[in-house]
Structure formats: structure tokens, C-alpha cells
Design a protein around this motif. Structure first.
Motif, PDB file in Angstrom:
ATOM      1  N   HIS A   1      47.207 -25.507  18.992  1.00  0.00           N
ATOM      2  CA  HIS A   1      47.822 -25.213  17.608  1.00  0.00           C
ATOM      3  C   HIS A   1      46.942 -24.350  17.130  1.00  0.00           C
ATOM      4  CE1 HIS A   1      45.290 -27.702  15.450  1.00  0.00           C
ATOM      5  NE2 HIS A   1      45.518 -27.021  14.440  1.00  0.00           N
ATOM      6  N   VAL A   2      47.406 -23.478  16.050  1.00  0.00           N
ATOM      7  CA  VAL A   2      46.715 -22.696  15.050  1.00  0.00           C
ATOM      8  C   VAL A   2      47.291 -23.188  13.555  1.00  0.00           C
ATOM      9  CG1 VAL A   2      45.622 -20.560  14.407  1.00  0.00           C
ATOM     10  CG2 VAL A   2      46.395 -20.892  16.560  1.00  0.00           C
ATOM     11  N   SER A   3      46.559 -23.317  12.713  1.00  0.00           N
ATOM     12  CA  SER A   3      46.777 -23.534  11.349  1.00  0.00           C
ATOM     13  C   SER A   3      46.552 -22.589  10.452  1.00  0.00           C
ATOM     14  CB  SER A   3      46.007 -24.752  10.883  1.00  0.00           C
ATOM     15  OG  SER A   3      46.518 -25.856  11.168  1.00  0.00           O
ATOM     16  N   PHE A   4      47.107 -22.425   9.376  1.00  0.00           N
ATOM     17  CA  PHE A   4      46.821 -21.400   8.313  1.00  0.00           C
ATOM     18  C   PHE A   4      47.011 -20.052   9.110  1.00  0.00           C
ATOM     19  CE2 PHE A   4      44.059 -24.819   7.398  1.00  0.00           C
ATOM     20  CZ  PHE A   4      44.806 -25.234   6.246  1.00  0.00           C
ATOM     21  N   VAL A   5      48.379 -19.602   9.525  1.00  0.00           N
ATOM     22  CA  VAL A   5      48.535 -18.500  10.225  1.00  0.00           C
ATOM     23  C   VAL A   5      49.303 -17.537   9.129  1.00  0.00           C
ATOM     24  CG1 VAL A   5      50.332 -17.419  11.859  1.00  0.00           C
ATOM     25  CG2 VAL A   5      48.900 -19.428  12.725  1.00  0.00           C
ATOM     26  N   THR A   6      48.739 -16.243   9.113  1.00  0.00           N
ATOM     27  CA  THR A   6      49.156 -15.633   8.081  1.00  0.00           C
ATOM     28  C   THR A   6      49.802 -14.334   8.598  1.00  0.00           C
ATOM     29  OG1 THR A   6      46.857 -14.420   8.444  1.00  0.00           O
ATOM     30  CG2 THR A   6      47.156 -15.866   6.449  1.00  0.00           C
ATOM     31  N   ARG A   7      49.617 -14.224  10.030  1.00  0.00           N
ATOM     32  CA  ARG A   7      50.719 -13.177  10.832  1.00  0.00           C
ATOM     33  C   ARG A   7      50.899 -13.348  12.123  1.00  0.00           C
ATOM     34  NH1 ARG A   7      48.589  -6.899  10.941  1.00  0.00           N
ATOM     35  NH2 ARG A   7      50.489  -5.891  12.043  1.00  0.00           N
TER      36      ARG A   7
ATOM     37  N   TRP B   1      39.118 -24.434   8.624  1.00  0.00           N
ATOM     38  CA  TRP B   1      38.575 -24.791   9.848  1.00  0.00           C
ATOM     39  C   TRP B   1      38.702 -26.295  10.311  1.00  0.00           C
ATOM     40  CZ3 TRP B   1      37.160 -22.284  14.588  1.00  0.00           C
ATOM     41  CH2 TRP B   1      36.357 -23.245  15.427  1.00  0.00           C
ATOM     42  N   GLY B   2      38.158 -27.075   9.290  1.00  0.00           N
ATOM     43  CA  GLY B   2      37.882 -28.280   9.248  1.00  0.00           C
ATOM     44  C   GLY B   2      39.328 -29.264   8.931  1.00  0.00           C
ATOM     45  N   ARG B   3      40.209 -28.564   8.346  1.00  0.00           N
ATOM     46  CA  ARG B   3      41.568 -29.224   8.096  1.00  0.00           C
ATOM     47  C   ARG B   3      42.237 -28.903   9.479  1.00  0.00           C
ATOM     48  NH1 ARG B   3      43.417 -28.191   2.213  1.00  0.00           N
ATOM     49  NH2 ARG B   3      45.016 -29.688   2.574  1.00  0.00           N
ATOM     50  N   SER B   4      41.771 -27.871  10.320  1.00  0.00           N
ATOM     51  CA  SER B   4      42.753 -27.790  11.561  1.00  0.00           C
ATOM     52  C   SER B   4      41.951 -28.720  12.556  1.00  0.00           C
ATOM     53  CB  SER B   4      42.534 -26.352  11.920  1.00  0.00           C
ATOM     54  OG  SER B   4      43.230 -25.976  13.046  1.00  0.00           O
ATOM     55  N   ILE B   5      40.830 -28.812  12.945  1.00  0.00           N
ATOM     56  CA  ILE B   5      40.175 -29.443  13.911  1.00  0.00           C
ATOM     57  C   ILE B   5      40.180 -31.243  13.562  1.00  0.00           C
ATOM     58  CG2 ILE B   5      38.027 -30.197  14.932  1.00  0.00           C
ATOM     59  CD1 ILE B   5      37.067 -27.404  14.515  1.00  0.00           C
ATOM     60  N   ALA B   6      39.737 -31.783  12.328  1.00  0.00           N
ATOM     61  CA  ALA B   6      39.748 -33.201  12.143  1.00  0.00           C
ATOM     62  C   ALA B   6      40.999 -34.028  12.370  1.00  0.00           C
ATOM     63  CB  ALA B   6      38.993 -33.417  10.700  1.00  0.00           C
ATOM     64  N   PRO B   7      42.180 -33.242  12.051  1.00  0.00           N
ATOM     65  CA  PRO B   7      43.355 -34.091  12.186  1.00  0.00           C
ATOM     66  C   PRO B   7      43.590 -34.286  13.871  1.00  0.00           C
ATOM     67  CG  PRO B   7      43.827 -32.117  11.002  1.00  0.00           C
ATOM     68  CD  PRO B   7      42.392 -32.117  11.280  1.00  0.00           C
ATOM     69  N   ARG B   8      43.182 -33.367  14.553  1.00  0.00           N
ATOM     70  CA  ARG B   8      43.417 -33.652  16.037  1.00  0.00           C
ATOM     71  C   ARG B   8      42.558 -34.837  16.489  1.00  0.00           C
ATOM     72  NH1 ARG B   8      46.173 -28.694  19.080  1.00  0.00           N
ATOM     73  NH2 ARG B   8      45.999 -30.338  20.626  1.00  0.00           N
ATOM     74  N   VAL B   9      41.438 -34.627  16.069  1.00  0.00           N
ATOM     75  CA  VAL B   9      40.382 -35.583  16.551  1.00  0.00           C
ATOM     76  C   VAL B   9      40.739 -37.184  16.040  1.00  0.00           C
ATOM     77  CG1 VAL B   9      38.154 -36.706  16.153  1.00  0.00           C
ATOM     78  CG2 VAL B   9      38.419 -34.056  15.991  1.00  0.00           C
ATOM     79  N   ALA B  10      41.462 -37.245  14.623  1.00  0.00           N
ATOM     80  CA  ALA B  10      41.776 -38.662  14.195  1.00  0.00           C
ATOM     81  C   ALA B  10      43.166 -39.041  15.362  1.00  0.00           C
ATOM     82  CB  ALA B  10      42.301 -38.570  13.087  1.00  0.00           C
ATOM     83  N   ALA B  11      44.197 -37.924  15.407  1.00  0.00           N
ATOM     84  CA  ALA B  11      45.195 -38.428  16.599  1.00  0.00           C
ATOM     85  C   ALA B  11      44.771 -38.909  17.617  1.00  0.00           C
ATOM     86  CB  ALA B  11      46.198 -37.148  16.501  1.00  0.00           C
ATOM     87  N   SER B  12      43.799 -38.039  18.214  1.00  0.00           N
ATOM     88  CA  SER B  12      43.351 -38.416  19.709  1.00  0.00           C
ATOM     89  C   SER B  12      42.606 -39.857  19.492  1.00  0.00           C
ATOM     90  CB  SER B  12      42.266 -37.353  20.081  1.00  0.00           C
ATOM     91  OG  SER B  12      41.746 -37.716  21.297  1.00  0.00           O
ATOM     92  N   ILE B  13      41.653 -40.056  18.470  1.00  0.00           N
ATOM     93  CA  ILE B  13      40.778 -41.095  18.555  1.00  0.00           C
ATOM     94  C   ILE B  13      41.867 -42.688  18.289  1.00  0.00           C
ATOM     95  CG2 ILE B  13      38.996 -42.577  17.550  1.00  0.00           C
ATOM     96  CD1 ILE B  13      37.602 -40.379  18.445  1.00  0.00           C
ATOM     97  N   GLY B  14      42.914 -42.236  17.307  1.00  0.00           N
ATOM     98  CA  GLY B  14      43.603 -43.231  16.994  1.00  0.00           C
ATOM     99  C   GLY B  14      43.193 -43.791  15.902  1.00  0.00           C
ATOM    100  N   THR B  15      42.785 -43.008  14.802  1.00  0.00           N
ATOM    101  CA  THR B  15      42.222 -43.538  13.551  1.00  0.00           C
ATOM    102  C   THR B  15      42.762 -42.862  12.527  1.00  0.00           C
ATOM    103  OG1 THR B  15      40.179 -44.513  12.398  1.00  0.00           O
ATOM    104  CG2 THR B  15      40.016 -42.208  13.413  1.00  0.00           C
ATOM    105  N   GLY B  16      42.727 -43.328  11.328  1.00  0.00           N
ATOM    106  CA  GLY B  16      43.078 -42.805   9.957  1.00  0.00           C
ATOM    107  C   GLY B  16      42.284 -41.764   9.533  1.00  0.00           C
ATOM    108  N   ILE B  17      42.907 -40.432   8.848  1.00  0.00           N
ATOM    109  CA  ILE B  17      42.205 -39.287   8.320  1.00  0.00           C
ATOM    110  C   ILE B  17      42.814 -39.294   6.824  1.00  0.00           C
ATOM    111  CG2 ILE B  17      43.914 -38.055   9.556  1.00  0.00           C
ATOM    112  CD1 ILE B  17      41.366 -36.064   9.534  1.00  0.00           C
ATOM    113  N   THR B  18      42.021 -38.945   5.688  1.00  0.00           N
ATOM    114  CA  THR B  18      42.339 -38.456   4.513  1.00  0.00           C
ATOM    115  C   THR B  18      41.941 -37.137   4.375  1.00  0.00           C
ATOM    116  OG1 THR B  18      41.866 -40.918   4.066  1.00  0.00           O
ATOM    117  CG2 THR B  18      42.198 -39.365   2.382  1.00  0.00           C
ATOM    118  N   ALA B  19      42.894 -36.463   3.570  1.00  0.00           N
ATOM    119  CA  ALA B  19      42.615 -34.929   3.735  1.00  0.00           C
ATOM    120  C   ALA B  19      42.086 -34.586   2.288  1.00  0.00           C
ATOM    121  CB  ALA B  19      43.871 -34.127   3.696  1.00  0.00           C
ATOM    122  N   ASP B  20      41.241 -33.619   2.349  1.00  0.00           N
ATOM    123  CA  ASP B  20      40.645 -32.639   1.168  1.00  0.00           C
ATOM    124  C   ASP B  20      40.369 -33.741  -0.181  1.00  0.00           C
ATOM    125  OD1 ASP B  20      40.425 -30.222  -0.120  1.00  0.00           O
ATOM    126  OD2 ASP B  20      42.378 -30.231  -1.025  1.00  0.00           O
TER     127      ASP B  20
END
Lengths: 269, 327
Positions: free
Chosen positions: A140-146, B104-123
């Protein structure tokens, strides 16, 4: 192209009222509409369909009164709308929500591309897109602007990584979470109101409502809703305005006041 | 299984460690006495930078730095960073994982949480340990209108934290620490390829000290020059509300608001901005707010320290004139 759009029905944030005491949303104060970020996902889906042909399915998880939002999605160009609605889905955090959505996607079959908004105006997390992608084992890619280019087996996008915008190529199937505004190839995308004829057509359309039982063959139902959620809200309250004592002035006095603020804050000497 | 200590993910895909990672090391040090265990930093690096990064992360508070040395072309691949963070969590078994809530962090961390099977809280805006020893995460929701306190029932607790909410600790290059090198497989990472940097951001509003922000009160694209000049004269960054970006008059990087940048400058000057909730969510934490609006009932008034009822063109011109007279 088999295209899936994730749509979250959310309250209109400009109209919604809050229960200041309880720190919750006054649910009766605003009806549910398509999360504004997801409107861009629908627009991009339509453009991909225009190029390759195909079918657009939308998937949502919400209470039954979200149905008008899904009719709006159909009026805007979605071919089939699915609503996951069951008390057992209620209270889900991002992990349980993503698990449920991913289970439904598996049940629906395979998709070439999954589109969603970068975040929702109520949850504000931006986590559901990436979590769904992880559960499905796709990039996946997030925050896609284009969306720079789409072909049958890959998509090239521009994404805001924070420090800079990067050009990223993904093998399909993949999930794309869209920011706003967003550019499709060279076109600046702006969602427009659906035509009256489309609104009328959507009124008669069928919305597929799925309960938890309908996912029992592809998922562990104990992982749905609040039960399946690894996080718990222990306290919530209304974010009161910072106690600013607003000084209101007019005209010439305002200019002088601004100049003295600039001086006091050291912006000018 | 015993989950102990804190793991901080050090973001460095751009070639330098993001300052938010240091902020998290500072916060983690403060939390550690209540969590017990050690403070780990995890980073993905090229071989030639490994030593520099570990020295820096130890100076800012890490006890141990776990480094994943990868090929140059993998440094900006988010799936490689995902693989590294998952490996690090399984290896270290930390009680708490802190990740900067950058895009960047908000894109990677949720994948990690989903994979590990643990909770994640954003921002999150804060993290604390309550009287029972539970880690509690504090975050805004509903476009900043609601503040929620959230507990995680699974291990580890994964939290992304908004950059800038905690102080960067002062580094101590005399601190002792340990660097561990681990390797990861690139499995699955070939599904995604980062081709190039398309555009480097010319402005980072989140780091701006003084901001002049314009809204719908600006009548034409040409007129932006006047406010640009005002911003330049007082050493401010020029910003805007969403409508000006939607009209294509201003670039997205200059948009303040929920869907743009969340800012907290020392001084925020809002000109011709009425104050829609989505704009307020982006600027409410500014230290001092001045707003100018022709409409005395504009909602932004109650988020302002000084509210001037007047014409933004007139006010801008008069301020510029006064600044010229000062010279």
C-alpha cells in the motif's frame, strides 16, 4: 479492472454537535455522509474504470442509518455498495475494523486495486488503509497526492512521506490511500455533485447488507467489534477552547495593536 | 511472556534521523522508571551510516540500538522498515513501541500492529502510566474536537506520537550504550519500489515560528502578492486555509488544517479566514493568535487572542507602511 473503494460513513463535521459533558458525539445532530476524503477515492475509481473498463464495488462498515450515504456513493458512480452492519461489529477500533473489512474483501473475491481516503474526519487515524493492506498481504501507499500512471499490473503514484514527495511503483493488487487534493495523471480531481438522474437511479438501487454471520466462513467472529478490539477508550471529553481572552478591536486601533503584538513577541524590533 | 522496556522507531529514510525520534527517546526515558526494562532504538540504515546513527541515538537516551543494515535502494522502502520493526518487536519484546506520527510513521506502524496482532493508537498528544501501571495514550478525534484516553489490552502497546509535542532532550555524547546489528529478509518488499524523490518540500509549516495565513477573504490570485510581502517583511511563512488550495492558488504544503498541516507557531496571523472546524484543528495550539476579518461574527474570533474587525487589504497595507516608516 476490479476496483474496490472503502467508504466510511461519517457525521458532517461542520454540523455535528458534541455532548460536552460526556465527551461524545450527539449522534442525532448530524446524519451520516461519505467521509470527505473517500469522495476522492470514488473519483479516482471512476477514472480508472474509464480507462480500463471494469466494476466498482464499495465496502463500508456502519450502522443501518448509513444507507443514504451509500446511495450517494452509487449516484456518484459506484456499481455495487456493500454495508457491513451488525451490533457485533459495533465498538471496533482500527485493528478490528480492518480485520472485518479485510475478511469481507476476501469473501468478495479478488480485486486489482483498492482505494480509500487517507483518513476519516471522525477517527482521524489514517490507520485502517494500511492495516487492511497488511491483513490482505498486499502493498500500500498512504497520503497519495497523485496517480501518475496505472497499467494492468502496476500503479505509479506520488506520495507525501513527510520530508518530501516520493514517486512509488506498486505491483497490483495494491491499496492506495488518497489525500486531497489529488491529481489523476494530469487532471486535478474535484468531486462534483451527482446528477439528478443518478440520484434518482441510486434511490432504487439495492444496498447489500451483510451481518457478522455472513463472514463466519472467512473470519473469526470473536475478532469483530469491541470484543475483538485490542484497545479501549477509558475516558473521553470535549476539547475545550484554550482559555483565550479575545480582545476585539476595530480599524486603525487594530493596526496599532497588531504592531504592538509583533513587537511584544519579538517578531519585529 | 514478559514484555519489558520501550522501543523507539528512529525514522531516517531521508538520510537523517527525524527530530521526532529524539523527542520520543526523551519521553521514553521519562516513562521508563514506571515501565521497567531498557530503552531501545531501532533503525534501518546503510552500512556507512550505522555507527553515526547509533552514536546519535545513544546520546539522546537509547540504551541499545538495534540496526538493520540494508542495501542503499532499500532505505526508502516502507516494507523493509515494516519487516525490520516486526523483527525488532519479536526480538526485544518491548512493553511500549513509540513511532513518530509523521506520514511515514502512520503508514508503517499500522501494518506492524496488524501483523503482530496488537493494538495501535494514532497521532497521540501524550502517553502516561496510570496508577495501576497501565500505559494510557491520549489522542484527539473528530477533527480535534474530542480528546480520548486509550488503553491497549495486548502487547506491545504501539503508539504513534505527533511530532513536536515532546521536547528534544539535550544529547550527551558521553553516554554509554550498545549497538546490535541484525539482518532481515527483503521478502515481499519487491512488491513496492520507490523510484525517486519527486519534489522536496520547500516549506515545512509544522516547524514555522511565525505564520501569516490567508483565506477566502483574498479576492484574487494576484492579490496574494500583498500578503506574501507582509509575511516576508516580518520573517513569517505564508500559509492558507483549504479553499485557496482547492482553487489552485496556493500549494498544498502551505495549507493549515486537518487535511493539511497542523501548526503551532509562536504567532499565527489569520487574515480573511472565517475559522471552519477543519482549519481550527490545524492551528488551535498556536501560542498567540491574531485574526483579521471583516465579519465580526467569524468563528475564528473565539480562538484568537486579538481579533481585529476590518478589511484585510487595508490592515495589511497599513502594517507594511508602518514597517517602512520604522526603517
Amino acid at each position: 479492472m476490479n476496483i474496490l473503494v472503502l467508504i466510511k460513513p461519517t457525521p458532517d463535521i461542520t454540523k455535528v454537535r458534541f455532548d460536552v459533558e460526556k465527551g461524545v458525539v450527539d449522534r442525532g445532530s448530524a446524519s451520516l455522509e461519505i467521509n470527505p476524503f473517500d469522495l476522492y477515492a470514488i473519483e479516482v475509481a471512476k477514472r480508472i474504470k474509464r480507462v480500463f473498463g471494469g466494476f466498482i464495488t464499495s465496502l463500508s462498515m456502519a450502522p443501518p442509518h448509513a444507507e443514504p450515504a451509500l446511495r450517494d456513493a452509487i449516484a456518484r458512480g459506484v456499481d455495487r455498495a456493500i454495508l457491513l452492519s451488525d451490533r457485533r461489529f459495533a465498538g471496533a477500533d482500527t485493528w478490528a475494523t480492518s480485520y472485518t473489512l479485510a475478511s469481507a474483501i476476501r469473501k468478495l473475491g479478488s480485486f486489482n486495486i483498492i482505494l480509500c481516503g487517507e483518513k476519516s474526519v471522525d477517527g482521524d487515524t489514517a490507520h485502517v488503509g494500511p492495516e487492511v493492506a497488511e491483513f490482505l498481504g498486499i502493498p500500500h501507499v498512504s497520503f497519495v497526492t497523485r496517480i501518475i500512471d496505472v497499467s494492468v499490473d502496476k500503479v505509479i503514484v506520488e506520495s507525501d512521506f513527510g520530508e518530501a514527495y516520493y514517486e512509488v511503483e506498486l505491483k497490483l493488487p495494491a491499496l492506495i490511500a488518497l489525500s486531497r487534493p489529488v491529481i489523476f495523471r494530469d487532471e486535478f480531481i474535484e468531486p462534483s455533485m451527482p446528477k439528478v438522474s443518478d440520484v434518482l437511479r441510486a434511490k432504487k438501487a439495492k444496498i447489500d447488507v451483510w451481518s457478522a454471520d455472513q463472514l463466519a466462513d472467512v473470519a473469526d467472529v470473536s475478532k469483530f467489534g469491541l470484543n475483538g478490539s485490542p484497545t479501549r477508550v477509558v475516558r473521553a471529553y470535549y476539547a475545550l477552547e484554550k482559555g483565550r481572552e479575545t480582545r476585539v478591536v476595530k480599524g486603525e486601533e487594530g493596526v496599532n495593536m497588531i504592531l504592538s503584538v509583533l513587537r511584544e513577541t519579538g517578531v519585529i524590533s | 511472556m514478559n514484555w519489558r522496556g520501550v522501543l523507539v522507531y528512529a525514522e531516517n529514510y531521508s538520510g537523517r534521523i527525524h527530530r521526532a525520534s529524539f523527542e520520543l527517546l526523551g519521553k521514553a526515558r521519562e516513562l521508563l522508571p514506571r515501565i521497567s526494562g531498557e530503552l531501545f532504538a531501532v533503525t534501518v540504515t546503510s552500512e556507512n551510516k550505522a555507527e553515526e546513527y547509533s552514536r546519535e541515538l545513544i546520546a539522546y537516551g537509547a540504551d541499545k540500538v538495534v540496526e538493520y543494515v540494508v542495501e542503499e535502494n532499500h532505505l526508502t522502502n516502507p516494507l523493509i522498515h515494516r519487516n525490520a520493526l516486526i523483527d525488532a518487536i519479536k526480538y526485544i519484546k518491548p512493553k511500549l513501541v513509540l513511532v513518530p506520527a509523521t506520514p511515514w510513521g502512520r503508514s508503517i506502524a499500522p501494518r506492524v500492529a496488524a501483523s503482530i496482532g496488537t493494538g495501535i493508537t494514532a497521532d497521540c498528544l501524550d502517553v502516561y502510566v496510570d496508577d495501576e501501571g497501565n500505559i494510557v495514550q491520549v489522542r484527539p478525534a473528530f477533527t480535534g474536537n474530542i480528546i480520548a484516553h486509550i488503553k491497549t489490552l495486548t502487547n506491545p502497546v504501539i503508539t504513534t506520537v505527533r511530532p513536536g509535542v515532546f521536547q528534544v532532550p539535550s544529547p550527551d555524547y558521553g553516554r554509554k550504550g550498545e549497538a546490535l546489528i541484525r539482518s532481515i529478509e527483503a521478502s515481499g518488499a519487491d512488491k513496492l519500489r520507490v523510484l525517486r524523490v519527486a519534489r522536496v518540500k520547500t516549506v515545512k509549516l509544522s516547524e514555522a515560528d511565525v505564520i501569516v495565513s490567508i483565506g477566502k477573504g483574498v479576492r484574487s490570485r494576484e492579490d496574494i502578492k500583498l500578503f506574501e510581502e507582509l509575511a516576508r517583511e516580518i520573517g513569517a511563512q505564508l500559509a492558507c486555509s483549504k479553499p485557496l488550495v482547492d482553487m489552485g492558488w496556493m500549494e498544498r504544503d502551505r495549507q493549515v488544517g486537518f487535511s493539511g498541516n497542523i501548526v503551532k507557531p509562536r504567532l499565527y496571523i489569520a487574515l480573511g479566514i472565517s475559522g471552519a472546524p477543519q482549519h481550527i484543528a490545524g492551528m488551535r495550539d498556536s501560542k498567540y493568535v491574531v485574526s483579521v476579518n471583516i465579519d465580526p461574527s467569524a468563528p475564528i474570533a473565539k480562538y484568537s487572542d486579538l481579533f481585529v474587525v476590518g478589511d484585510i487589504y487595508d490592515v495589511a497595507k497599513k502594517i507594511l507602511q508602518a514597517l517602512r516608516n520604522l526603517k
